[in-house]
Design an enzyme around this catalytic site. Structure first.
Site, PDB file in Angstrom:
ATOM      1  N   ARG A  34     -14.560   6.304  10.249  1.00 14.18           N
ATOM      2  CA  ARG A  34     -14.339   5.034  10.948  1.00 14.18           C
ATOM      3  C   ARG A  34     -14.457   5.294  12.451  1.00 14.18           C
ATOM      4  NH1 ARG A  34      -9.261   3.608   6.910  1.00 14.18           N
ATOM      5  NH2 ARG A  34     -10.489   3.953   5.005  1.00 14.18           N
ATOM      6  N   HIS A  74     -14.004  -0.974  -0.559  1.00 12.57           N
ATOM      7  CA  HIS A  74     -12.938  -0.661   0.400  1.00 12.57           C
ATOM      8  C   HIS A  74     -13.179  -1.358   1.740  1.00 12.57           C
ATOM      9  CE1 HIS A  74      -9.476   2.263   0.464  1.00 12.57           C
ATOM     10  NE2 HIS A  74      -9.449   1.865   1.722  1.00 12.57           N
ATOM     11  N   SER A 114       0.815  -1.216   0.000  1.00  9.04           N
ATOM     12  CA  SER A 114       0.000   0.000   0.000  1.00  9.04           C
ATOM     13  C   SER A 114       0.849   1.267   0.000  1.00  9.04           C
ATOM     14  CB  SER A 114      -0.900   0.007   1.234  1.00  9.04           C
ATOM     15  OG  SER A 114      -1.559   1.255   1.387  1.00  9.04           O
ATOM     16  N   ARG A 144     -15.021   0.482   4.486  1.00 12.96           N
ATOM     17  CA  ARG A 144     -14.318   1.458   5.306  1.00 12.96           C
ATOM     18  C   ARG A 144     -14.454   2.888   4.799  1.00 12.96           C
ATOM     19  NH1 ARG A 144     -10.627  -1.022   8.615  1.00 12.96           N
ATOM     20  NH2 ARG A 144      -8.994   0.548   8.466  1.00 12.96           N
ATOM     21  N   TYR A 191      -2.483   5.537  -4.179  1.00 18.50           N
ATOM     22  CA  TYR A 191      -3.447   6.618  -4.004  1.00 18.50           C
ATOM     23  C   TYR A 191      -2.868   7.834  -4.714  1.00 18.50           C
ATOM     24  CZ  TYR A 191      -5.692   4.068  -0.127  1.00 18.50           C
ATOM     25  OH  TYR A 191      -6.340   3.148   0.646  1.00 18.50           O
ATOM     26  N   THR A 197      -6.296   2.820  -6.385  1.00 12.17           N
ATOM     27  CA  THR A 197      -7.526   2.847  -5.585  1.00 12.17           C
ATOM     28  C   THR A 197      -8.220   4.181  -5.801  1.00 12.17           C
ATOM     29  OG1 THR A 197      -6.600   1.360  -3.926  1.00 12.17           O
ATOM     30  CG2 THR A 197      -8.469   2.689  -3.259  1.00 12.17           C
ATOM     31  N   LYS A 244      -9.082  -0.242  -8.487  1.00 11.11           N
ATOM     32  CA  LYS A 244      -9.769  -0.837  -7.344  1.00 11.11           C
ATOM     33  C   LYS A 244     -10.752   0.169  -6.743  1.00 11.11           C
ATOM     34  CE  LYS A 244      -8.722  -3.009  -2.847  1.00 11.11           C
ATOM     35  NZ  LYS A 244      -9.202  -1.965  -1.901  1.00 11.11           N
TER      36      LYS A 244
END
Length: 386
Positions: free
Chosen positions: A178, A283, A119, A286, A143, A169, A259
């Protein structure tokens, strides 16, 4: 009465019967705020719950009297053959779960013969992952941040590390709410506030690893605030459009996956743009609560894009039977995230290896019970959603 023998943590990890067992072990080892970071989702957590529940509604329709002495789990994705249709997906702050972090996950993936995706929000560099698993198929997840020059630098580092698949993503224009993290006051790295001090007493092994290990930091992004929403909202760009995706494609010579696909029309547009793969994903629940349920959306996306691009599923996968169901409904392979993080929290690299062992054993058993000789024979005739 004779007392049950006390098993070591390693023995308990090795004896885990399924991912749910490893989740319980993870909850015992990691502080609540760390466990909840993995286990939780956005707002009322409906998207996450629905993704898991969708697999509960799967009904298999097995063939009988078929020769299933062999049941191959191997599959070809993006022009390369892997041992089973599983991709270890990108997860942020992985060394927060266990000091071995991304390196342990990459080594476990290499051993199992499946890809691992590092990531942008990882705590190990691309070069570190490549050094830990030089024979693995290591991917990179991107990202798009506000600083485009930094994006180009990040892509260059991934390429230098031998990564040839980029997963972009696209479902994080802003941070999801969250609430478990908000209530814990979770920071990165975790800080020893009064609540975390109490958790340290109850979880000494995790805190010893945290306090004596390599300092926890972001390997790709830096200079961000310590709260999770602040990191996302400061770094990530909410103005990203299809034009930016085309710009990324021009700067990346490898395979490109997108994604976060949650609509059929978006899937069609991306397939027309020539991306190599789509990941149907919300995701892990999330980001947007009440988002589409990936397994339910999957057949429509597959039908819409046809053979133009490969389609992957992400969300709710906890067993090898779940993998079989997703493939029968049209997925090329499944991304997993929480499942392997439970293993990592429970026991480090052996925990991740145990997750992959369980998934493969469950997949083989499901294939045989379905009366098919391999994942290539899975199709809509053997499954339906009740």
């Amino acid at each position: 009465m004779p007392q049950r023998p006390r098993l070591s943590r390693a023995a308990r990890v090795a004896a885990a019967a399924d991912v749910a067992d490893l989740r319980l072990l993870a909850g015992r080892r990691a502080p609540r705020m760390v466990f909840d970071y993995v286990d939780g989702a956005a707002e009322g957590e409906r998207s996450m719950a629905r993704a898991v529940e969708a697999f509960q509604r799967v009904e298999f329709r097995p063939h009988v009297l078929r020769d299933v002495a062999e049941a191959s789990t191997a599959v070809e994705i993006l022009g390369r053959r892997i041992a089973m249709p599983v991709v270890l997906g990108p997860t942020g702050f992985t060394r927060m779960m266990h000091r071995a972090g991304e390196r342990a996950v990459a080594r476990a993936a290499e051993q199992a013969g499946v890809p691992y995706t590092l990531s942008t929000m990882g705590t190990t560099t691309a070069a570190g992952v490549a050094a830990a698993a030089p024979g693995g198929w290591n991917w990179f997840q991107l990202y798009v941040v506000r600083d485009r020059a930094r994006t180009l630098e990040t892509l260059a580092l991934a390429r230098e590390a031998g990564m040839d698949v980029l997963v972009v993503t696209v479902d994080v224009p802003v941070a999801g709410a969250r609430l478990r993290d908000v209530r814990h006051g979770l920071t990165v790295p975790p800080s020893l506030r009064w609540r975390s001090v109490l958790q340290a007493v109850r979880h000494p092994a995790w805190w010893f690893d945290f306090l004596t290990g390599e300092p926890l930091r972001f390997a790709t992004v830096d200079g961000a605030p310590d709260d999770l929403a602040g990191i996302t909202n400061m770094m990530f760009d909410p103005s990203v459009t299809m034009a930016d995706l085309e710009w990324i494609r021009s700067a990346w010579q490898g395979r490109l996956l997108v994604k976060g696909v949650q609509r059929v029309d978006d899937a069609k547009d991306l397939a027309s743009a020539g991306v190599d793969g789509l990941v149907v994903s919300n995701h892990g629940g999330r980001q947007l609560d009440r988002a589409p349920t990936p397994l339910e959306l999957l057949p429509d996306v597959v039908a819409a894009v046809g053979e133009r691009t490969e389609v992957f599923l992400d969300g709710g996968v906890r067993t090898g039977a779940d993998v079989a169901a997703a493939l029968a409904l049209g997925a090329r392979a499944c991304f997993i995230g929480r499942a392997y993080l439970y293993g990592l929290m429970a026991g480090g690299e052996p925990g991740v290896r145990r997750v992959l062992e369980l998934l493969r054993a469950e997949l083989v058993r499901t294939l045989r019970l379905l009366g098919v000789r391999g994942v290539a024979e899975l199709g809509p005739d053997v499954v339906r959603l009740r």
